[in-house]
Design a protein around this motif. Structure first.
Motif, PDB file in Angstrom:
ATOM      1  N   LYS A 122       1.031  -1.346  -0.049  1.00  0.00           N
ATOM      2  CA  LYS A 122       0.019  -0.018   0.075  1.00  0.00           C
ATOM      3  C   LYS A 122       0.816   1.398  -0.053  1.00  0.00           C
ATOM      4  O   LYS A 122       0.511   2.142  -0.529  1.00  0.00           O
ATOM      5  CB  LYS A 122      -0.971   0.092   1.271  1.00  0.00           C
ATOM      6  CG  LYS A 122      -0.406  -0.063   2.530  1.00  0.00           C
ATOM      7  CD  LYS A 122      -1.015  -0.294   3.771  1.00  0.00           C
ATOM      8  CE  LYS A 122      -1.625  -1.792   3.749  1.00  0.00           C
ATOM      9  NZ  LYS A 122      -2.425  -2.276   4.850  1.00  0.00           N
ATOM     10  N   ASP A 147      -4.783  -5.524  -0.880  1.00  0.00           N
ATOM     11  CA  ASP A 147      -5.102  -5.177   0.450  1.00  0.00           C
ATOM     12  C   ASP A 147      -6.620  -5.707   0.687  1.00  0.00           C
ATOM     13  O   ASP A 147      -7.350  -5.406  -0.299  1.00  0.00           O
ATOM     14  CB  ASP A 147      -5.076  -3.683   0.637  1.00  0.00           C
ATOM     15  CG  ASP A 147      -4.414  -3.422   2.217  1.00  0.00           C
ATOM     16  OD1 ASP A 147      -4.679  -3.985   3.035  1.00  0.00           O
ATOM     17  OD2 ASP A 147      -4.315  -2.261   2.229  1.00  0.00           O
ATOM     18  N   SER A 148      -7.049  -6.546   1.833  1.00  0.00           N
ATOM     19  CA  SER A 148      -8.393  -6.996   1.956  1.00  0.00           C
ATOM     20  C   SER A 148      -9.351  -6.011   1.664  1.00  0.00           C
ATOM     21  O   SER A 148     -10.245  -6.336   0.953  1.00  0.00           O
ATOM     22  CB  SER A 148      -8.518  -7.899   3.171  1.00  0.00           C
ATOM     23  OG  SER A 148      -8.285  -6.899   4.101  1.00  0.00           O
ATOM     24  N   GLU A 149      -9.205  -4.823   2.067  1.00  0.00           N
ATOM     25  CA  GLU A 149     -10.342  -3.941   1.957  1.00  0.00           C
ATOM     26  C   GLU A 149     -10.560  -3.206   0.661  1.00  0.00           C
ATOM     27  O   GLU A 149     -11.734  -3.096   0.163  1.00  0.00           O
ATOM     28  CB  GLU A 149     -10.195  -2.659   3.022  1.00  0.00           C
ATOM     29  CG  GLU A 149      -9.860  -2.829   4.610  1.00  0.00           C
ATOM     30  CD  GLU A 149      -8.771  -3.584   4.856  1.00  0.00           C
ATOM     31  OE1 GLU A 149      -7.790  -3.716   3.853  1.00  0.00           O
ATOM     32  OE2 GLU A 149      -8.343  -4.127   6.002  1.00  0.00           O
ATOM     33  N   ASN A 214      -2.233   1.747   9.936  1.00  0.00           N
ATOM     34  CA  ASN A 214      -2.595   0.837   8.848  1.00  0.00           C
ATOM     35  C   ASN A 214      -3.792   1.340   8.148  1.00  0.00           C
ATOM     36  O   ASN A 214      -3.910   1.646   6.948  1.00  0.00           O
ATOM     37  CB  ASN A 214      -2.776  -0.526   9.193  1.00  0.00           C
ATOM     38  CG  ASN A 214      -2.926  -1.287   8.177  1.00  0.00           C
ATOM     39  OD1 ASN A 214      -2.236  -1.328   7.157  1.00  0.00           O
ATOM     40  ND2 ASN A 214      -4.065  -2.173   8.335  1.00  0.00           N
ATOM     41  N   GLU A 218      -4.503   3.091   4.397  1.00  0.00           N
ATOM     42  CA  GLU A 218      -5.501   2.491   3.578  1.00  0.00           C
ATOM     43  C   GLU A 218      -6.532   3.536   3.044  1.00  0.00           C
ATOM     44  O   GLU A 218      -7.027   3.347   2.000  1.00  0.00           O
ATOM     45  CB  GLU A 218      -6.353   1.253   4.476  1.00  0.00           C
ATOM     46  CG  GLU A 218      -5.220   0.005   4.683  1.00  0.00           C
ATOM     47  CD  GLU A 218      -5.886  -1.012   5.221  1.00  0.00           C
ATOM     48  OE1 GLU A 218      -5.257  -2.129   5.152  1.00  0.00           O
ATOM     49  OE2 GLU A 218      -7.313  -0.930   5.741  1.00  0.00           O
TER      50      GLU A 218
HETATM   51 MG    MG Z   1      -5.729  -3.980   4.850  1.00  0.00          MG
END
Ligand code: MG
Ligand code: NAD
Length: 392
Positions: A122, A147-149, A214, A218
């Motif tokens: 990221k 990135d999961s989001e 974090n 994001e």
């Molecule tokens: Mg994440």
């Protein structure tokens, strides 16, 4: 056969990527694997996957890597230039999973050669989002979020018009210290900050989760990747880490992405995109979960979120300053020089000083300027850390 490379192969995301690739070796030609100090891991994976080349970022470890690869036919190389050269080797798909600003240049090299870039790093978008997106446009390469989001947002947008999106909501578990009172946070140790309630990740991102840095990264990552305005980006605390993000549309609908906290989902989605394929990810039993909770974050506890908004409004080199200051603050916390709650004031002080200084003056965003700013911000962070230590 798809030609694939993994930058940061020895890390948490890198190992999950290898796990997926190693399940179907007949589908992949592994070009480059890169790592840092863990030479045994790097060499073992390069041998097992039959990689063309293995690169360690640490030049002093080249003899060790050579010895570990002896007789395997895998090339060995070391250092930053070798890392970038490996990322530039022709490949169809490159996983960018180096941690920190060090991942920017190798990721750009992969994009410039036209590879699809699966982006876990990221920091690339935080420090130089417009450069990264422009590199992809120039070569026609695709960037797929890991990135999961951001993977969740990307998936919720399939078939939708971005112009119909009114908001995105990124969820945050709240990390290791979600329920700690502020007084206790001030004394939080590195060991306590390094254990995440829901996700198994590298140490740096785990501590960043506890400090909410974090999530701050994001927010900026979402702005750069999806071209959103700062006001469209929201954060919600969601202790279960099962809803990864929600996308809000102009008709009031919210599309949520729900799945177990296993990075192999987002990595696998990026690996198989645009198809969906079966993944070794546990099915979620929502009946057993029972309750999904959401609450607004408390900004007094999470100054990182407020700083992310400053960075998004400022644009330009603010992201590079913010990220570099955050990386140094984390270094200082990890070695015990500053406390957990000192990190955000340190980053804020660096941002204030540097945005007021002559070096941040607007101009074209170039890789050289980003690198220069990164360097100055780290120096400034070290000065501020010394001041904090003296006062403490
Ligand atoms: Mg994440
Ligand atoms: P990690 O610390 O487990 O692994 C980092 C990798 O980068 C290792 O291979 C290491 O050798 C390499 N590396 C470290 N410093 C380097 C340098 N200076 N030059 C070259 N290589 C270097 O990290 P991780 O948790 O796998 O995270 C990797 C990236 O993915 C980060 O940007 C992180 O924010 C992002 N991410 C991770 C997760 C997760 O579940 N771990 C989830 C979302 C996003």
């Amino acid at each position: 056969m798809r030609r694939v490379s993994i930058l940061g192969a020895t890390g948490s995301v890198g190992q999950s990527t290898i796990d997926l690739i190693a399940r179907a070796p007949e589908c992949y030609d592994v070009v480059a694997l890169t790592g840092g100090q863990n030479i045994a891991r790097l060499a073992a994976d390069a041998r097992a996957l039959g990689a063309e080349i293995a690169v360690t970022a640490d030049e002093a470890l080249l003899p060790e890597l050579r010895a570990a690869l002896d007789g395997s036919g895998v090339e060995a190389a070391a250092g930053r230039a070798a890392l970038i050269e490996a990322a530039a080797r022709p490949a169809d798909w490159v996983m960018s999973a180096i941690v920190g600003a060090a991942g920017l240049a190798p990721g750009l090299a992969a994009l410039e050669q036209g590879a699809t870039l699966a982006l876990a790093n990221k920091e690339s978008l935080v420090t130089a989002g417009p450069l990264v997106m422009a590199a992809a446009r120039r070569s026609g390469a695709r960037i797929l979020p890991v990135d999961s989001e951001h993977s969740a947002i990307f998936q919720a947008l399939v078939g939708e018009e971005i112009s119909a999106v009114t908001r995105v909501i990124i969820t945050a578990s709240g990390g290791a210290f979600r329920d700690w009172p502020l007084e206790r946070l001030a004394r939080a140790t590195v060991a306590e900050a390094s254990s995440h309630p829901n996700w198994d990740m590298g140490q740096r991102i785990t501590i960043d989760s506890a400090s909410m840095f974090n999530k701050a990264l994001e927010m900026i990552e979402a702005r750069e990747f999806f071209g959103l305005t700062p006001a469209q980006i929201e954060v919600l605390i969601h202790p279960q880490s099962l809803v990864h993000a929600l996308v809000g549309f102009n008709d009031g609908a919210l599309m949520a992405h729900v799945g177990p906290p296993d990075m192999r989902h987002a990595i696998g989605y990026a690996l198989h995109w645009p198809e969906r394929r079966a993944l070794p990810v546990a099915a979620l039993d929502l009946g057993a979960v029972g309750v999904l909770e959401f609450r607004a974050p408390d900004e007094a506890r999470s100054p990182a979120l407020r700083l992310a908004r400053v960075v998004m409004e400022e644009g330009g080199l603010a992201g590079a300053i913010f990220n570099a200051a955050k990386e140094r603050a984390l270094d200082h916390f990890i070695v015990g020089r500053i406390g957990f709650l000192d990190m955000a004031p340190l980053v804020e002080a660096v941002l204030e000083r540097m945005l007021a200084g002559p070096d941040a003056a607007r101009g074209d965003l170039t890789l050289d300027r980003v690198a220069h700013m990164d360097h100055l911000a780290r120096e400034c962070a070290d000065v501020v850390a010394r001041d904090i230590k003296q006062q403490g």
